[in-house]
Design a protein around this motif. Structure first.
Motif, short mmCIF file in Angstrom:
data_model
loop_
_atom_site.label_atom_id
_atom_site.label_comp_id
_atom_site.label_asym_id
_atom_site.label_seq_id
_atom_site.Cartn_x
_atom_site.Cartn_y
_atom_site.Cartn_z
N GLY A 195 0.82 -1.19 0.00
CA GLY A 195 0.00 0.00 0.00
C GLY A 195 0.86 1.25 0.00
O GLY A 195 2.08 1.20 -0.21
N LYS A 196 0.23 2.39 0.28
CA LYS A 196 0.96 3.65 0.28
C LYS A 196 2.06 3.68 1.33
O LYS A 196 3.05 4.41 1.18
N ASP A 197 1.87 2.92 2.40
CA ASP A 197 2.88 2.89 3.46
C ASP A 197 3.99 1.88 3.18
O ASP A 197 4.89 1.69 3.99
N SER A 233 3.23 3.83 12.05
CA SER A 233 2.07 3.54 12.88
C SER A 233 1.02 2.87 12.00
O SER A 233 0.73 3.35 10.90
N ILE A 234 0.47 1.77 12.47
CA ILE A 234 -0.51 1.00 11.71
C ILE A 234 -1.79 0.93 12.53
O ILE A 234 -1.79 0.39 13.64
N TYR A 235 -2.86 1.48 11.99
CA TYR A 235 -4.12 1.57 12.73
C TYR A 235 -3.91 2.20 14.11
O TYR A 235 -4.54 1.81 15.10
N ALA A 285 4.69 0.52 15.24
CA ALA A 285 5.34 -0.73 14.84
C ALA A 285 6.61 -0.97 15.64
O ALA A 285 7.11 -0.07 16.34
N ALA A 286 7.15 -2.17 15.52
CA ALA A 286 8.40 -2.52 16.23
C ALA A 286 9.50 -1.53 15.87
O ALA A 286 10.24 -1.07 16.74
N GLY A 287 9.66 -1.24 14.58
CA GLY A 287 10.52 -0.14 14.18
C GLY A 287 11.93 -0.50 13.76
O GLY A 287 12.63 0.33 13.19
N SER A 288 12.38 -1.71 14.03
CA SER A 288 13.73 -2.13 13.65
C SER A 288 13.76 -3.64 13.52
O SER A 288 12.90 -4.33 14.10
N LYS A 302 0.16 -6.92 9.02
CA LYS A 302 0.87 -6.20 7.97
C LYS A 302 2.38 -6.29 8.21
O LYS A 302 2.84 -6.33 9.35
N TYR A 303 3.13 -6.29 7.10
CA TYR A 303 4.57 -6.50 7.16
C TYR A 303 5.25 -5.72 6.03
O TYR A 303 4.63 -5.40 5.03
#
Length: 245
Positions: A21-23, A112-114, A118-121, A153-154
């Motif tokens: 998606g866009k992200d 950020s998802i919903y 996110a974990a970030g790393s 999501k991944y």
């Protein structure tokens, strides 16, 4: 001829990859494969993210001897010992798999998802995955080998990181309750409309939500239609985005 064309369209839709998606994130697809004849099949999968347990759904599965794959977080396990005991008492029905340690999206970049950070790393993704698996094994349950992250999501790289830990990433083909946010009628309609080979995702941790009632109705409607219910380990699967095999 029309039936053949429809079947081909369905097979193409199931096999198609989940495009970013866009992200830049993907929501991988997963479906059962290999049926040649006999009753239609679905795999029921439930996320137990945090909070309590929906006994409406659990009782329906037990009372009707319907197998399912339950994805649990370490957070949920800490607060639901009685429900875990029920799951353990029915190893013929329930396959317990990894939903992470703290219900943090297993994405290796700071997004950020919903509304969930996110974990970030890569290191944080692996900590989330390992933490969930360790919590399951600490209870003496079989080592999990399927993983579904929070939000499902991944990124491409986070899928590879999860796979490097020995996990298969569990996508789905039918969202039965939209995070337990659907009303009962819509959840029932979605699940009752499942097709052969669908991997259904729903939630078993929201006992106060109307969606749970609909999930029960949908499951019983599939049973009345003659569907066979499988756990993820009971059949071969086809997955998108290098998540399976």
């Amino acid at each position: 001829m029309l039936r053949l064309i429809l079947a081909l369209l369905v097979s193409v839709a199931v096999a198609a990859p989940a495009f970013a998606g866009k992200d830049g994130l993907m929501e991988p697809k997963l479906a059962l494969s290999g049926r040649q004849s006999g009753a239609p099949r679905v795999a029921l999968t439930f996320d137990a993210c945090m909070g309590a347990a929906d006994q409406r759904i659990l009782a329906t599965l037990v009372d009707n001897a319907i197998p399912a794959t339950i994805f649990v977080t370490a957070r949920w396990l800490k607060h639901n010992a009685a429900t875990v005991a029920v799951l353990r008492a029915h190893p013929d029905l329930f396959q317990i798999e990894n939903h992470g340690a703290m219900h943090v999206p297993a994405v290796d970049k700071p997004v950020s998802i919903y509304g969930i950070p996110a974990a970030g790393s890569p290191e944080a993704v692996m900590a989330e995955v390992r933490g969930g698996g360790d919590a399951i094994m600490a209870l003496g349950l079989p080592a999990p080998h399927w993983f579904r992250g929070a939000t499902a999501k991944y990124s491409t790289s986070s899928i590879a990181e999860i796979r490097s830990l020995g996990y298969t990433v569990a996508g789905f083909s039918l969202n039965g309750d939209e995070g337990s946010l659907l009303g009962a009628r819509m959840a029932a309609h979605r699940i009752a409309s499942a097709r052969d080979g669908d991997v259904i995702i729903a939630h078993i941790n929201q006992p106060t939500h109307a969606a749970g009632e609909g999930v029960v109705q949908g499951i019983l409607a599939l049973k009345a239609r003659g569907f066979t219910f499988l756990r993820l380990d009971d059949a071969a699967e086809t997955g998108s985005n290098a998540t399976v095999n």
